[in-house]
Design a protein around this motif. Sequence first.
Motif, PDB file in Angstrom:
ATOM      1  N   THR A 645     -25.452-109.523  14.628  1.00 53.23           N
ATOM      2  CA  THR A 645     -24.336-109.145  15.504  1.00 53.23           C
ATOM      3  C   THR A 645     -23.058-108.881  14.736  1.00 53.23           C
ATOM      4  O   THR A 645     -22.134-108.256  15.269  1.00 53.23           O
ATOM      5  CB  THR A 645     -24.060-110.244  16.550  1.00 53.23           C
ATOM      6  OG1 THR A 645     -23.780-111.484  15.875  1.00 53.23           O
ATOM      7  CG2 THR A 645     -25.244-110.424  17.491  1.00 53.23           C
ATOM      8  N   THR A 691     -36.190-110.193  19.265  1.00 52.42           N
ATOM      9  CA  THR A 691     -35.274-109.884  20.364  1.00 52.42           C
ATOM     10  C   THR A 691     -33.919-109.444  19.839  1.00 52.42           C
ATOM     11  O   THR A 691     -33.342-108.453  20.305  1.00 52.42           O
ATOM     12  CB  THR A 691     -35.103-111.118  21.274  1.00 52.42           C
ATOM     13  OG1 THR A 691     -36.367-111.452  21.860  1.00 52.42           O
ATOM     14  CG2 THR A 691     -34.107-110.850  22.385  1.00 52.42           C
ATOM     15  N   THR A 695     -32.373-105.704  20.144  1.00 49.66           N
ATOM     16  CA  THR A 695     -31.088-105.566  20.830  1.00 49.66           C
ATOM     17  C   THR A 695     -30.098-104.788  19.984  1.00 49.66           C
ATOM     18  O   THR A 695     -29.381-103.912  20.469  1.00 49.66           O
ATOM     19  CB  THR A 695     -30.517-106.954  21.161  1.00 49.66           C
ATOM     20  OG1 THR A 695     -31.438-107.655  22.005  1.00 49.66           O
ATOM     21  CG2 THR A 695     -29.175-106.843  21.863  1.00 49.66           C
ATOM     22  N   HIS A 699     -28.272-101.115  21.002  1.00 49.03           N
ATOM     23  CA  HIS A 699     -26.843-101.119  21.340  1.00 49.03           C
ATOM     24  C   HIS A 699     -26.005-100.631  20.169  1.00 49.03           C
ATOM     25  O   HIS A 699     -25.895-101.309  19.141  1.00 49.03           O
ATOM     26  CB  HIS A 699     -26.392-102.525  21.769  1.00 49.03           C
ATOM     27  CG  HIS A 699     -26.922-102.927  23.113  1.00 49.03           C
ATOM     28  ND1 HIS A 699     -26.268-102.637  24.294  1.00 49.03           N
ATOM     29  CD2 HIS A 699     -28.059-103.578  23.454  1.00 49.03           C
ATOM     30  CE1 HIS A 699     -26.976-103.105  25.318  1.00 49.03           C
ATOM     31  NE2 HIS A 699     -28.071-103.667  24.838  1.00 49.03           N
ATOM     32  N   ALA A 728     -21.010-105.847  23.400  1.00 45.98           N
ATOM     33  CA  ALA A 728     -21.868-107.009  23.155  1.00 45.98           C
ATOM     34  C   ALA A 728     -20.980-108.165  22.726  1.00 45.98           C
ATOM     35  O   ALA A 728     -19.980-107.973  22.030  1.00 45.98           O
ATOM     36  CB  ALA A 728     -22.892-106.701  22.070  1.00 45.98           C
ATOM     37  N   VAL A 757     -29.355-112.089  25.944  1.00 42.27           N
ATOM     38  CA  VAL A 757     -30.683-111.540  25.664  1.00 42.27           C
ATOM     39  C   VAL A 757     -31.663-112.617  25.213  1.00 42.27           C
ATOM     40  O   VAL A 757     -32.883-112.419  25.274  1.00 42.27           O
ATOM     41  CB  VAL A 757     -30.612-110.426  24.593  1.00 42.27           C
ATOM     42  CG1 VAL A 757     -29.720-109.285  25.070  1.00 42.27           C
ATOM     43  CG2 VAL A 757     -30.150-110.966  23.245  1.00 42.27           C
ATOM     44  N   THR A 783     -25.111-108.799  26.604  1.00 40.85           N
ATOM     45  CA  THR A 783     -24.991-107.340  26.686  1.00 40.85           C
ATOM     46  C   THR A 783     -25.042-106.925  28.145  1.00 40.85           C
ATOM     47  O   THR A 783     -25.454-107.696  29.020  1.00 40.85           O
ATOM     48  CB  THR A 783     -26.122-106.634  25.924  1.00 40.85           C
ATOM     49  OG1 THR A 783     -27.377-106.950  26.544  1.00 40.85           O
ATOM     50  CG2 THR A 783     -26.154-107.054  24.461  1.00 40.85           C
TER      51      THR A 783
END
Length: 784
Positions: A645, A691, A695, A699, A728, A757, A783
């Motif tokens: 992230t 996951t 993700t 995104h 996010a 998520v 998200t």
Amino acid sequence: MPRLFAVFALLLAVGCGGKASKPDGSTNGDGGTSSDGGLTGDGGTTECDVSLRECAHVFSWTFTAGATQPARVEVRGTFNDWQAGKNPMTYANGVWTATVELPWDANVEYKFWAQWDDNLGNPLWSTDPSAPTAADGNSVLSNVECSSYTCIARTPVLELVAPPSTTAASYELQVKFVPGTAELDPAKTVITVNGAIADTSTVTYDATAHLFHVTVTSGVTKPNKYGYVFSITDLAGVSARLFVPFWVEDTTFEWKDAFMYEVMTDRFFHGGTSMLGPNGPPTEAPGEWKGGDFGGVTAKINAGYFDQMGVNALWISSPVVNTTLCEVGVGANSGHCLGAYHSYFPMATGWTYGSEKDPVFAGFTDPIDPHFGSSADLKALVNAAHAHGIRVLTDLVVNHVFADSAPPKGQTAQLAPLWTAHSTDTTWFNVPYNASTNDCGNENLWDVSTSQQWNRTTCWFDPYLPDFNTSSTAVDRSIAEHAAWLMQTFDLDGFRVDAAKQVMRNVAVALRAKLSSIDSTSLPIYLVGEALGGDVDNVMDCVGADAFDGSMNDPLHNSIVSTFLYGSENPNDFDNDVQYDEATWTGRYAQALMGHFFGSHDVPRAISEAAGANLGDPWNNAPPAQETNPTAFQRLAMAQAFLLTYDSLPILWMGDEFGQPGAIDPDNRRTMRFDGALSAQEVTALDKLRTLGSTRLAHSALRRGNRTRLYVSDSFYAYARTEGSDVAIAAFNFGTSAQTITLVVTPINLTGTVTDVLTGTSATVSQGNLVITVPPLSAAVYTR
């Protein structure tokens, strides 16, 4: 009407040897060289433009200052860029001589260079007593002319005149052949795509317009990459080469989109392509070759292993052949003999087009390591990756080669060709090795500051790893042309450059310039340097618009480990580290794309660090077992969430997707485990990583978005990534109990409902606030 161009079924070695019209012997910037193709002149009766004439000049020098003649004498000057080894002189009847082809009407400066076997560090430079001397002290030869000259054939050029035009099912492009002094020789012209001979039905050549036209209307898949190499030779025997790489994909890729996975090829998976087994004694089991190969990586690509994690870039071991010896380690590995399974003891560095005919590389028929497979197997790996939309980088070892004339435990000597050719030449290597002055372990020469750059760029890793003198143009050129050969031959997408802080910055500049020159479509190439250690200046030394895109961000790695895995640093301090780190590298180069990571092949395993396992000497202590500690897996999951992230480019070390245990090197490089070999906790960790990776892929905010800090305390950290309407939020609870936090989200214009998520828990914005609850030692990624 254009006629069908016949492409021969064998890829001939073109472009080696002889003279060329460029000073570096290259044609069209691809590292190839031109053959002679010359015409003998007779003082002007044979047609030859003055700009193409060369005169054979005999340099002669008599050494009289002493009875002992030098062991080696060369003439160096402006005509050979003062390079070592270009023009050696021979001794006969008391005189040293060398015949050198000089450009017609040239003015050259030169000196004689002499060296004795017992005086390696102090060569003698001498002027020519028979020639005038310039103001700078060099001998001068003015207005070179001759009654009998050689006429150099003009170099042909290949130009991409119609860049690739693509649709979902087709593509076309046009390449123009610009003749030198002769027309194209069809018998010596080869066009390949993705490493195979191009289908003759897709390529036409108009001999009148000198135009190649490629049109493909079937079999095109998306996403996929197509790499064409046009290798031509004209009737005068002069060659040229053009590399035309391009992607067919829905969305234009940026390297900010990458999620990179590090594969140590030998320790990954056995796929049946390896052609050479373990070393056997005296190599010890932890340092032995384990059988992972190109076929194993290809099998996992085709099985979707990387797709499931959202991985779209692979970094694999250097494919260049390594020594088959083992060497005794240092520190905890002292007394133990370890092999070169990691690919950092290279033998064939410097291999490029024509090297199979170069006496320097005598005995080498293929520079690709047979432990991994053949050149064809590597091409198959890259092609499989590209068909899955995955970019491929390899390690590139630029600091040293392998050479041991007296290896331990009764093994037979092995010397890299470049060392054999240049072992006494200080222009090529930082010689001689001295354990007390230029061993990198001496006085901590590994990580000295930039102001003491001479230390870290000239020290040797080990006495069996001769250190390149990367202040030398000849060395930098050799490394760059080697990298260009790798990129064109295997259609690579970039390099992770090993030990970047141990070489001069001009290596990075030479690599960028060379690789850019062969990239006819200006496809983005990612070059990332490795600078193990905490000195930010060292990390950033090779980064810039003219050098590497970024560096492995080791200072940030240290903070991630302290905060997420050990819990010894709180989020407030971590946020200060992040802000300092970002300001430092963007301050040096605003477009820097750093590689961030929490685990690598150089440090103990993340799960074992999180568990507080014994990470010391794995030879005399029980190495960490397969982990069962729930807290360790919680901390691993938090590190994974930050990795995927945070902005910049995330790099995951193989096995950290599920929690592979391990102490220090070599225990941190255990063979990978898959499927049934994973525990239930490891499967859960892998599912979370999948996951998170999926993700991030879905995104754009997590790949290209700006990052905004939303909340930080001694036990909680949250930030947002935004790009346009895509948002996010990453939140981390470092506490031992659940925390409910109110995030002010008006700065990111967030409205509506977001969902974590990882847990499926939703939260809705109310009056500019988002209230979230995060369990202890957990991460959440929200998200829309």
